[in-house]
Design a protein around this motif. Structure first.
Motif, mmCIF file in Angstrom:
data_model
loop_
_atom_site.group_PDB
_atom_site.id
_atom_site.type_symbol
_atom_site.label_atom_id
_atom_site.label_comp_id
_atom_site.label_asym_id
_atom_site.label_seq_id
_atom_site.Cartn_x
_atom_site.Cartn_y
_atom_site.Cartn_z
ATOM 1 N N ALA A 290 -11.412 3.217 -9.864
ATOM 2 C CA ALA A 290 -11.021 2.424 -8.504
ATOM 3 C C ALA A 290 -9.724 1.518 -9.015
ATOM 4 O O ALA A 290 -8.874 1.075 -8.232
ATOM 5 N N GLY A 291 -9.530 1.130 -10.426
ATOM 6 C CA GLY A 291 -8.462 0.336 -10.886
ATOM 7 C C GLY A 291 -7.106 1.426 -10.927
ATOM 8 O O GLY A 291 -6.159 0.793 -10.354
ATOM 9 N N TRP A 292 -7.259 2.655 -11.237
ATOM 10 C CA TRP A 292 -6.123 3.663 -11.059
ATOM 11 C C TRP A 292 -5.734 3.442 -9.675
ATOM 12 O O TRP A 292 -4.676 3.521 -9.039
ATOM 13 N N ALA A 293 -6.914 3.820 -8.655
ATOM 14 C CA ALA A 293 -6.646 3.919 -7.161
ATOM 15 C C ALA A 293 -5.929 2.718 -6.603
ATOM 16 O O ALA A 293 -4.977 2.630 -5.892
ATOM 17 N N SER A 294 -6.350 1.624 -6.991
ATOM 18 C CA SER A 294 -5.793 0.195 -6.461
ATOM 19 C C SER A 294 -4.271 0.274 -6.942
ATOM 20 O O SER A 294 -3.475 -0.383 -6.214
ATOM 21 N N LEU A 295 -4.024 0.459 -8.435
ATOM 22 C CA LEU A 295 -2.818 0.194 -8.890
ATOM 23 C C LEU A 295 -1.905 1.303 -8.162
ATOM 24 O O LEU A 295 -0.639 0.771 -7.916
ATOM 25 N N LEU A 296 -2.039 2.517 -8.079
ATOM 26 C CA LEU A 296 -1.230 3.311 -7.678
ATOM 27 C C LEU A 296 -1.092 3.066 -6.019
ATOM 28 O O LEU A 296 0.059 3.217 -5.582
ATOM 29 N N ALA A 297 -2.108 2.869 -5.323
ATOM 30 C CA ALA A 297 -1.808 2.355 -4.067
ATOM 31 C C ALA A 297 -0.974 0.914 -3.990
ATOM 32 O O ALA A 297 -0.214 0.918 -2.955
ATOM 33 N N GLY A 298 -1.199 0.162 -4.680
ATOM 34 C CA GLY A 298 -0.697 -0.905 -4.653
ATOM 35 C C GLY A 298 0.971 -0.888 -5.152
ATOM 36 O O GLY A 298 2.065 -1.136 -4.393
ATOM 37 N N LEU A 299 1.511 0.188 -6.243
ATOM 38 C CA LEU A 299 2.582 0.630 -6.244
ATOM 39 C C LEU A 299 3.387 1.430 -5.272
ATOM 40 O O LEU A 299 4.533 1.155 -4.957
ATOM 41 N N GLY A 300 2.501 2.100 -4.306
ATOM 42 C CA GLY A 300 3.063 2.802 -3.341
ATOM 43 C C GLY A 300 3.425 2.127 -2.457
ATOM 44 O O GLY A 300 4.284 2.247 -1.882
ATOM 45 N N MET A 301 2.488 1.166 -2.041
ATOM 46 C CA MET A 301 2.745 0.059 -0.958
ATOM 47 C C MET A 301 3.990 -0.590 -1.288
ATOM 48 O O MET A 301 4.874 -1.116 -0.275
ATOM 49 N N GLY A 302 4.076 -1.194 -2.426
ATOM 50 C CA GLY A 302 5.381 -1.962 -2.983
ATOM 51 C C GLY A 302 6.470 -1.102 -2.775
ATOM 52 O O GLY A 302 7.393 -1.914 -2.279
ATOM 53 N N TRP A 303 6.445 0.075 -3.395
ATOM 54 C CA TRP A 303 7.827 1.075 -3.135
ATOM 55 C C TRP A 303 8.039 1.104 -1.782
ATOM 56 O O TRP A 303 9.218 1.093 -1.495
ATOM 57 N N PHE A 304 6.961 1.443 -0.657
ATOM 58 C CA PHE A 304 7.478 1.528 0.545
ATOM 59 C C PHE A 304 7.935 0.135 1.112
ATOM 60 O O PHE A 304 8.819 0.324 1.792
ATOM 61 N N ALA A 305 7.372 -0.839 0.712
ATOM 62 C CA ALA A 305 8.124 -2.225 1.125
ATOM 63 C C ALA A 305 9.539 -2.378 0.716
ATOM 64 O O ALA A 305 10.175 -2.956 1.492
ATOM 65 N N LEU A 306 9.595 -2.064 -0.529
ATOM 66 C CA LEU A 306 10.890 -2.324 -1.057
ATOM 67 C C LEU A 306 11.958 -1.354 -0.551
ATOM 68 O O LEU A 306 12.986 -1.715 -0.124
ATOM 69 N N ARG A 307 11.564 -0.199 -0.183
ATOM 70 C CA ARG A 307 12.516 0.746 0.520
ATOM 71 C C ARG A 307 12.796 0.210 1.840
ATOM 72 O O ARG A 307 13.797 0.370 2.620
ATOM 73 N N SER A 308 11.507 -0.113 2.445
ATOM 74 C CA SER A 308 11.764 -0.505 3.852
ATOM 75 C C SER A 308 12.717 -1.742 4.116
ATOM 76 O O SER A 308 13.534 -1.781 5.155
ATOM 77 N N SER A 309 12.461 -2.473 3.013
ATOM 78 C CA SER A 309 13.325 -3.831 2.957
ATOM 79 C C SER A 309 14.805 -3.642 2.783
ATOM 80 O O SER A 309 15.732 -3.941 3.431
ATOM 81 N N VAL A 310 14.989 -2.647 1.759
ATOM 82 C CA VAL A 310 16.400 -2.308 1.567
ATOM 83 C C VAL A 310 17.025 -1.535 2.796
ATOM 84 O O VAL A 310 18.207 -1.633 3.078
ATOM 85 N N ALA A 311 15.900 -0.783 3.628
ATOM 86 C CA ALA A 311 16.663 0.146 4.489
ATOM 87 C C ALA A 311 16.906 -0.736 5.901
ATOM 88 O O ALA A 311 17.989 -0.591 6.365
#
Length: 538
Positions: A290-311
């Protein structure tokens, strides 16, 4: 902070989190497996102790039989031998062994007698059993050896005390006698192996010896049957040499590892392996997962949010640049021409030309504002669709004047062709279709020229499997291959820069495709040998 720096910082922070969680995961897995191994060893030793006590109880019934029969009377012979049936503990007299076997039996009985009597004089034996030796602490204790070794001492002490102390009694008609413990002696090998239990008896000032022969294969089968539920594949290994006559001595060394697996009543060692592995608890692994899934999901969403913000920032920057540049030219023209007309600097015969230029620039600004507003509505999902049912040919004839007018103002040729199937009825928004085709025709007029030749725009409407297809075809250089996938992105002008002859904002194709899709159709770029072909599917 620049976008590249933001991405680098985010990746660095994400890497630190991943490394930290990986280290925690390794530690948790190691500790969980170590706990499972410790639990498995503890359960294994608990089963071993249970098995040994069962076998000690079974052998104890045979020993009790010999104890009850041993002092019945003092026979005339100084040596007697009996045969014990393991199944029912029945005693049967038989001839005494002779030769070296007899000497070995007598010697073993005498040694056990002397040792046991010495132990009885030293005081309570429980002190030797319950006082732990420092050498048994630490890792050995965690593996369960300590308890198993102490229980061996307890079983051995119980056996020796019973055989010596309880036998000191007066028997009517036989006088006082003292009976020593049973000393084991092995004879023979493998299937023919036999166990002799011998002891020394002192009575009426005389000494005699008794031995009891036990067929080992039969006794072994009975003992293994007692522990078959715990260790179905266990073996009993006879101990010979010094180990066969080893008895409790408080002054002897610390118990060995073998003592945790041997019987006290007879010199036999139990050989067994754990019947089944202890199942590793899944809770720590579930928490880690659960910790790995949460971390990876959080990193993925953060990366998506960062790319969306940059885009979004890039889109905003390109929009600002494109609209600012697109507005500069007509506003400059408006200002200059209006000042000249207001001050009477334009000759009378040139005034219509100046006014026509102002009208053209106003239409251009109006179209720009209309495209931006309509695209914003579609982005927010607030587009207003007003459907009508009409045939494709009628729709195209309704839009034709506006399309030909665009081409006329740009000095480009225009041709409308109604092909097979264009008369099929369709339900759509005529205004949205008109805006799409006007954008496509305007682009064709801008970029569909070759050298000094005027652009030629051809619009071909035809049917295909219940859909109206409208192709807008020009004879220009077309869209470069690598730019084909980006041409529908907002504010993308297929590689043309601001110094281009017709720069534009780069919003027309993105708006047209979104309009087409909002109506249930699509807009695509078709491959062709010459020029560019954009196909609208209604």
């Amino acid at each position: 902070m620049k976008r590249d720096q933001l991405k680098t910082l985010y990746l660095f922070a994400g890497g630190v989190l991943l490394v930290a969680l990986a280290a925690v995961s390794v530690l948790v897995v190691h500790e969980t497996r170590a706990h499972a191994r410790t639990t498995a060893e503890a359960l294994f030793h608990e089963d071993v102790r249970t098995a040994l006590w069962r076998m000690e109880t079974r052998v104890g019934s045979m020993v009790a039989t010999t104890t009850m029969r041993g002092g019945d009377a003092v026979p005339a012979s100084d040596y007697s031998n009996r045969w014990i049936a393991p199944k029912d503990n029945a005693l049967n007299d038989e001839a005494a062994p002779t030769g070296s076997l007899r000497s070995e039996i007598v010697e073993a009985a005498d040694d056990a007698f002397v040792m046991a009597c010495g132990l009885a004089e030293t005081g309570p034996l429980q002190e030797a059993v319950t006082t732990p030796d420092p050498a048994l602490s630490g890792a050995a204790e965690s593996r369960g050896w300590r308890r198993s070794q102490e229980e061996y001492l307890a079983r051995q002490a119980s056996t020796n005390v019973t055989h010596v102390v309880s036998a000191n009694r007066d028997v009517e008609g036989a006088g006082s006698w003292t009976m020593g413990p049973l000393a084991p002696v092995w004879c023979g090998t493998d299937a023919a192996r036999e166990l002799y239990l011998a002891r020394r008896v002192e009575a009426g000032g005389g000494v005699r010896h008794e031995s009891y022969r036990i067929p080992w294969p039969e006794l072994e089968a009975l003992l293994l049957a007692e522990i078959a539920d715990l260790f179905p594949d266990a073996r009993l290994v006879p101990l010979t040499g010094p180990l066969a006559t080893q008895v409790l001595d408080p002054a002897r060394d610390v118990p060995t590892e073998d003592d945790a697996f041997r019987l006290a009543a007879i010199p036999v060692r139990l050989e067994a392996s754990p019947g089944s592995k202890v199942r590793v608890a899944m809770t720590p692994f579930a928490i880690l997962g659960a910790g790995w899934a949460s971390l990876l999901a959080g990193l993925g969403m953060g990366w998506f949010a960062l790319r969306s913000s940059v885009a979004y920032g890039d889109k905003h920057r390109r929009f600002t640049h494109a609209v600012t540049h697109e507005l500069r030219t007509p506003l400059t023209t408006f200002r200059m021409y209006s000042e000249m007309l207001a001050r009477g600097m334009v000759p009378e015969e040139s005034r219509p030309e100046y006014l026509a230029t102002l009208e053209s620039e106003s239409l251009r600004l109006s179209g720009l504002v209309e495209n931006v507003l309509r695209y914003a509505q579609l982005e927010e999902g607030a587009g207003d669709v007003r459907r009508e049912t009409l045939d494709g040919a009628e729709l195209m004839r309704r839009i034709e004047p506006e399309l030909s007018g665009i081409c006329a103002r740009a000095g480009a040729g225009f041709e409308l062709e109604l092909g097979v199937g264009s008369e099929a009825p369709c339900s759509t928004d005529p205004q949205a279709i008109a805006q799409i085709l006007m954008n496509l025709v305007e682009n064709a007029c801008k970029y569909g020229f070759r050298g000094s030749e005027a652009a030629k725009v051809r619009v071909w409407a035809h049917g295909d499997r219940g859909h109206l297809l409208v192709d807008v075809i020009d004879e220009g250089p077309g869209v470069p291959g690598p730019m084909g996938a980006r041409v529908f992105e907002p504010f993308e002008r297929a590689g043309r820069d601001s110094s281009d002859r017709a720069p534009g904002v780069g919003l027309g194709l993105a708006l047209s495709r979104d309009l087409a899709r909002s109506l249930g159709g699509d807009l695509t770029l078709e491959s062709g040998s010459r020029g560019a072909t954009f196909r609208l599917r209604v």
